[in-house]
Design a protein around this motif. Structure first.
Motif, mmCIF file in Angstrom:
data_model
loop_
_atom_site.group_PDB
_atom_site.id
_atom_site.type_symbol
_atom_site.label_atom_id
_atom_site.label_comp_id
_atom_site.label_asym_id
_atom_site.label_seq_id
_atom_site.Cartn_x
_atom_site.Cartn_y
_atom_site.Cartn_z
ATOM 1 N N ALA B 37 0.622 -1.033 -0.086
ATOM 2 C CA ALA B 37 0.127 0.279 -0.005
ATOM 3 C C ALA B 37 0.644 1.368 0.273
ATOM 4 C CB ALA B 37 -0.968 0.117 1.174
ATOM 5 N N ARG B 42 4.979 9.770 1.685
ATOM 6 C CA ARG B 42 5.547 11.201 2.595
ATOM 7 C C ARG B 42 6.821 10.202 3.040
ATOM 8 N NH1 ARG B 42 3.562 14.279 -0.652
ATOM 9 N NH2 ARG B 42 4.032 16.432 0.070
ATOM 10 N N THR B 104 -1.703 10.869 4.401
ATOM 11 C CA THR B 104 -3.126 10.117 4.963
ATOM 12 C C THR B 104 -2.633 9.163 6.337
ATOM 13 O OG1 THR B 104 -1.885 7.897 3.911
ATOM 14 C CG2 THR B 104 -3.044 9.177 2.801
ATOM 15 N N SER B 111 2.863 3.619 9.474
ATOM 16 C CA SER B 111 3.963 4.294 10.388
ATOM 17 C C SER B 111 3.873 4.449 11.814
ATOM 18 C CB SER B 111 4.560 5.608 10.052
ATOM 19 O OG SER B 111 5.100 5.413 8.007
ATOM 20 N N TYR B 392 14.081 4.537 12.898
ATOM 21 C CA TYR B 392 12.781 4.394 12.605
ATOM 22 C C TYR B 392 12.768 4.127 11.045
ATOM 23 C CZ TYR B 392 8.405 6.876 11.960
ATOM 24 O OH TYR B 392 6.943 7.194 11.563
ATOM 25 N N SER B 394 10.141 4.228 8.539
ATOM 26 C CA SER B 394 9.550 5.273 8.152
ATOM 27 C C SER B 394 10.640 6.150 7.308
ATOM 28 C CB SER B 394 8.433 5.565 8.960
ATOM 29 O OG SER B 394 7.108 6.315 7.661
HETATM 30 C C1 LIG Z 1 8.759 16.307 6.265
HETATM 31 C C2 LIG Z 1 8.227 15.919 6.995
HETATM 32 C C3 LIG Z 1 8.539 15.692 8.353
HETATM 33 C C4 LIG Z 1 8.493 14.412 8.679
HETATM 34 N N1 LIG Z 1 8.051 13.802 10.403
HETATM 35 C C5 LIG Z 1 7.530 13.490 10.726
HETATM 36 C C6 LIG Z 1 7.678 13.433 12.272
HETATM 37 O O1 LIG Z 1 7.661 14.139 12.524
HETATM 38 N N2 LIG Z 1 6.157 12.259 13.073
HETATM 39 C C7 LIG Z 1 6.892 10.722 13.028
HETATM 40 O O2 LIG Z 1 6.329 10.125 12.867
HETATM 41 N N3 LIG Z 1 6.284 10.746 10.764
HETATM 42 C C8 LIG Z 1 7.249 11.531 10.634
HETATM 43 N N4 LIG Z 1 7.095 11.858 9.030
HETATM 44 C C9 LIG Z 1 7.252 10.168 7.268
HETATM 45 C C10 LIG Z 1 5.537 10.208 7.937
HETATM 46 O O3 LIG Z 1 4.726 10.292 8.961
HETATM 47 C C11 LIG Z 1 5.321 9.210 7.814
HETATM 48 O O4 LIG Z 1 6.309 8.293 6.747
HETATM 49 C C12 LIG Z 1 3.896 9.127 7.379
HETATM 50 O O5 LIG Z 1 4.171 7.755 6.978
HETATM 51 C C13 LIG Z 1 4.046 9.067 6.003
HETATM 52 O O6 LIG Z 1 2.490 8.932 5.206
HETATM 53 P P1 LIG Z 1 1.991 8.534 3.860
HETATM 54 O O7 LIG Z 1 0.364 8.320 3.525
HETATM 55 O O8 LIG Z 1 3.183 9.185 2.823
HETATM 56 O O9 LIG Z 1 2.871 7.006 3.507
HETATM 57 P P2 LIG Z 1 3.090 5.891 2.296
HETATM 58 O O10 LIG Z 1 4.501 7.420 2.807
HETATM 59 O O11 LIG Z 1 2.796 5.709 1.576
HETATM 60 O O12 LIG Z 1 3.722 4.975 3.465
HETATM 61 C C14 LIG Z 1 4.472 4.537 4.430
HETATM 62 C C15 LIG Z 1 3.876 3.133 5.312
HETATM 63 O O13 LIG Z 1 2.185 2.982 5.434
HETATM 64 C C16 LIG Z 1 2.023 2.155 4.858
HETATM 65 N N5 LIG Z 1 0.548 2.340 4.701
HETATM 66 C C17 LIG Z 1 0.047 3.592 3.754
HETATM 67 N N6 LIG Z 1 -1.014 3.783 3.361
HETATM 68 C C18 LIG Z 1 -1.561 1.874 4.345
HETATM 69 C C19 LIG Z 1 -2.581 1.777 3.632
HETATM 70 N N7 LIG Z 1 -3.825 2.360 4.017
HETATM 71 N N8 LIG Z 1 -2.853 0.511 4.516
HETATM 72 C C20 LIG Z 1 -1.838 -0.394 4.939
HETATM 73 N N9 LIG Z 1 -0.020 0.095 4.718
HETATM 74 C C21 LIG Z 1 -0.572 1.787 4.308
HETATM 75 C C22 LIG Z 1 2.612 1.787 3.385
HETATM 76 O O14 LIG Z 1 2.865 0.478 2.493
HETATM 77 C C23 LIG Z 1 4.444 1.955 4.540
HETATM 78 O O15 LIG Z 1 4.379 0.774 4.792
HETATM 79 C C24 LIG Z 1 7.338 12.592 8.441
HETATM 80 C C25 LIG Z 1 7.732 13.134 6.621
HETATM 81 C C26 LIG Z 1 8.222 14.386 6.103
HETATM 82 C C27 LIG Z 1 8.026 14.411 4.151
#
Ligand SMILES: Cc1cc2nc3c(=O)[nH]c(=O)nc-3n(C[C@H](O)[C@H](O)[C@H](O)COP(=O)(O)OP(=O)(O)OC[C@H]3O[C@@H](n4cnc5c(N)ncnc54)[C@H](O)[C@@H]3O)c2cc1C
Ligand SMILES: NC(=O)c1ccc[n+]([C@@H]2O[C@H](COP(=O)([O-])OP(=O)(O)OC[C@H]3O[C@@H](n4cnc5c(N)ncnc54)[C@H](OP(=O)(O)O)[C@@H]3O)[C@@H](O)[C@H]2O)c1
Lengths: 244, 440
Positions: B37, B42, B104, B111, B392, B394
């Motif tokens: 997924a 991010r 999302t 994460s 981490y 993620s």
């Molecule tokens: C500028 C920046 C700042 C950030 N700061 C923080 C912070 O302060 N704390 C923190 O914890 N993180 C932080 N992050 C990381 C971010 O919050 C995580 O990586 C988060 O999971 C991203 O969500 P996404 O929707 O983009 O998922 P993706 O990046 O697309 O996926 C992340 C993970 O989630 C899984 N996933 C996504 N959707 C689903 C679903 N529906 N079902 C099953 N699995 C799924 C994916 O397989 C993958 O393993 C930061 C990232 C950025 C770019």
């Protein structure tokens, strides 16, 4: 509460656009063929922004039902945005006239039917807006989609004439010419990433264009220049180009 | 199509499906031998990358909201930015939020994201009432800390490896205004910084920016930023509509760019705040620049260019003496490789099987992807593991099996749940293959 009617509300642009209107306090009517989807969308809009939102089955091509559809709406909308359209199958259309008719009905003649009904109402009320989403494709024919493109050209010309007619009745008519949009219409096709916009971006352009009383917009804005350049290529050159 | 996540590394060729109904998801899962997924992409590395990707972005309906207690049910592709847009004006805020709002709900669960309030509020999973998951065999299971709790705790922080999260129900928290009362404290070195964290534990939000170039007695000099949701009474005298967000177009100090490339600017910003006299007074800031300073700079991740970048984020348990932390900081400072500034944060206790936080301190800083930084990471890994810490997932794009297994003590428990719910090992990512999650 003022209502906005979205025709072709199954479009990926419809939800982000509805959110913008809902946030501004408008009630929302969603109309297209896939009713079950629209019901979920309507409920989502109400949950998010606390406005009334309803779904209606509506087919642009079933023109005999248009009058009854419009009259059955619980409230007369203050404005309408027409998103409906189909790309159709160009190759098929070259062989079978029925495909040409489908494309013309969904992109042109069916819309003329419903918009004329709404226009008559708004004209009488001396208020409101009509937004038609046409396409940059309508500005120049290409071998890959000229049936769709010519229907869009017709739609654009229809809208400009209507604008002229409704001017004195204070009804705004906005024509929107989007370029590539990442929607299900072009799923799987390769489009140049940097000039392909998201449905959210186009929705925002439509909303601001409408709210600020515009007649015509490109979305995104830079398509104005792309089309300017494109239209300067002389026809003798164009005809030899292999364009997708 | 070409797909890459926030770090722009790696860039891979993948088939991306964007279903808009559960039935479509089921069809895709049935037809794909292997899939992962993806939400907004991010995560920094390869957690949501594989040859077949299922994007959740068209599964983004909000299904229910109860304005008596803030409980919300939504599909997994709903973005945090959408939730803020709809609910902040009605006085509700996210219970936990990372440093960007462009993620999302599914990504937040997978994460098990943490925010500046982890020491008081835990991570995102702590606020979940239930989630709905689609498993590899196409069945749909609702789980919670009460029902199918194994599956629940494996999925929170489970990086998408148990199935596709379809829906989540969680509690938003009430706010009276969109403003944050902010206080900034200067600390001369890492000792002072840790003491300041402890002394200010009662603040809901806390995070420190730490100067990675400072050495000797100043090793770890930082600016600790504390925040509390402002009450109506506090801001009434100057804002007529305290729930109307009106974020500035540009970002006020303190704002630091965590990028090695922009060191010149970050140094300037850091020194500015360091020397500022206003520090002693509390100020009121809009929640957007407070929580999401980086979101004001669109596409800042591209600044690193084609080779891409990564963020090295680790946590060390509280039991580790300060010297442990200093040793790692010194290694980073001496390498001169990473970003000038790093983020330091206090963590509280944590539940999820693969959730990153553990009681202790976490540090995060950005690096360009280069052979030198890769070598440095290996050395840092060894120290992090030695001190009982972990990285981490993620943010990771390069850790090896060993670092994962030693760092995540519940990895085996996770694998046993995964084997049960995903016997054919359908849900895999490039990351899960690299760190050997299913082959433990
Ligand atoms: C500028 C920046 C700042 C950030 N700061 C923080 C912070 O302060 N704390 C923190 O914890 N993180 C932080 N992050 C990381 C971010 O919050 C995580 O990586 C988060 O999971 C991203 O969500 P996404 O929707 O983009 O998922 P993706 O990046 O697309 O996926 C992340 C993970 O989630 C899984 N996933 C996504 N959707 C689903 C679903 N529906 N079902 C099953 N699995 C799924 C994916 O397989 C993958 O393993 C930061 C990232 C950025 C770019
Ligand atoms: N995507 C692009 O690159 C692009 C570029 C320029 C212009 N446009 C134009 O933008 C508009 C929106 O397109 P889109 O990209 O969002 O495509 P889309 O996702 O296919 O949306 C078009 C919607 O129109 C509705 N529709 C089609 N035929 C209908 C009919 N007979 N009656 C009622 N509704 C009908 C469909 O909803 P139901 O299935 O629910 O009926 C469909 O969801 C279209 O006018 C299109 O021509 C698109």
């Amino acid at each position: 509460m003022n209502y906005v009617l979205l025709i072709g509300a199954g479009s990926d642009i419809a939800r982000p656009l509805a959110f913008l209107y809902a946030k501004a306090g408008y009630g929302i009517y969603l109309a297209s063929r896939n009713y079950d989807r629209l019901v979920r969308d309507a409920s989502d809009i109400t949950i998010r922004y606390g406005v009334d939102a309803k779904a209606f089955v509506f087919d642009v091509t079933e023109t005999s039902k248009h009058k009854q559809f419009y009259e059955s709406l619980p409230n007369r909308p203050h404005g309408v945005v027409c998103l409906a359209g189909i790309l159709g199958d160009q190759k098929k259309a070259e062989r079978e006239f029925s495909e040409v008719e489908n494309v013309i009905a969904a992109n042109y003649s069916g819309l003329v039917s419903i918009i004329h009904i709404i226009a008559a109402d708004l004209e009488q009320r001396q208020e409101g807006f009509i937004v038609g989403v046409s396409s940059v494709a309508g500005e120049k024919g290409r071998k890959s989609n000229y049936i769709y493109a010519s229907a869009k050209a017709g739609f654009t010309t229809f809208l400009s004439g209507l604008r002229n007619r409704l001017f004195t009745s204070h009804v705004q008519v906005l024509t929107v010419h989007p370029g590539f949009i990442r929607t299900k219409m072009i799923d799987g096709r390769e489009t140049p990433g940097i000039i392909t916009s998201s449905p959210e971006e186009v929705a925002r352009d439509i909303f601001t264009g409408q709210q600020s009383g515009k007649d015509f917009i490109y979305s995104k804005w830079f398509w104005r220049f792309i089309m300017l350049a494109f239209k300067m290529i002389p026809e003798p050159v164009i005809k030899k180009m292999d364009m997708k | 199509m070409k797909v890459t996540n926030w770090g722009n590394y790696p860039v891979i060729e993948a088939t991306m499906h964007s279903p808009s109904s559960v039935e479509e998801v089921q069809r895709i899962i049935a037809a794909s031998p292997e899939v992962i997924a993806r939400g907004m992409g991010r995560c920094y590395g390869d957690s949501s990358l594989n040859s077949t990707i299922l994007s959740t972005l068209r599964l983004n309906h909000i299904l229910a909201f109860d304005d008596r207690n803030g409980s919300i049910t939504c599909e997994s592709g709903v973005r945090f930015s959408e939730l803020l847009d709809a609910f902040v004006p009605r006085g509700w805020f996210l219970p936990v939020t990372p440093g960007t709002k462009h993620i999302t709900v599914g990504g937040a669960v997978a994460s098990d994201v943490h925010g500046k309030n982890h020491h008081v509020a835990g991570s995102f999973s702590h606020h979940l009432l239930s989630i709905v998951i689609l498993l590899g065999n196409g069945s749909i299971v609702k789980c919670s800390p009460q029902d199918y709790s194994d599956l629940f705790w494996a999925t929170c922080g489970g990086m998408g490896l148990t199935g596709i999260i379809l829906e989540a129900t969680f509690r938003m928290k009430p706010i009276e205004t969109v403003y944050i009362r902010q206080r900034v404290l200067k600390t001369k070195n890492i000792d002072e910084a840790f003491n300041a964290f402890e002394a200010n534990k009662h603040w809901t939000y806390s995070v420190a920016w730490i100067d990675c170039l400072a050495k000797g007695d100043s090793l770890g000099r930082s600016a600790l930023i504390l925040g509390e949701h402002a009450t109506k009474a506090e801001v009434e005298y100057r804002y007529r509509d305290p729930l109307k967000s009106d974020p500035p177009l540009s970002i006020p100090v303190p704002f630091f760019f965590p990028s090695g490339v922009l060191n010149r600017y970050t140094i300037k910003a850091f020194n500015e705040i360091w020397n500022a006299h206003y520090i002693s007074r509390d100020s009121f800031v809009d929640y957007e620049p407070f929580f999401y300073p980086l979101d004001f700079v669109a596409d800042w991740n591209r600044i690193y260019g084609k080779r891409g970048f990564t963020q090295y984020q680790f946590v060390l348990p509280k039991s580790v003496p300060l010297d442990g932390f200093k040793k790692i900081l010194r290694t980073i400072a001496e390498s001169g490789d990473g970003s000038f500034l790093a983020v330091l944060k206090l963590f509280g206790k944590q539940e999820g099987m693969l959730s990153f936080p553990q009681e202790g301190y976490t540090l995060a800083l950005d690096f360009s992807i280069t052979p030198e930084s890769m070598r440095l990471f290996e050395r840092l890994d060894a120290m992090v593991i030695e001190f009982g810490g972990r990285l981490y997932l993620s943010k990771d794009v390069r850790m090896n099996k060993e670092a994962f297994q030693k760092g995540y003590s519940n990895a085996a428990a996770f694998t046993s749940v995964k084997k049960k719910v995903d016997p054919s090992n359908k849900f895999q990512s490039l990351q899960s293959k690299r760190i050997g999650i299913s082959s433990i």
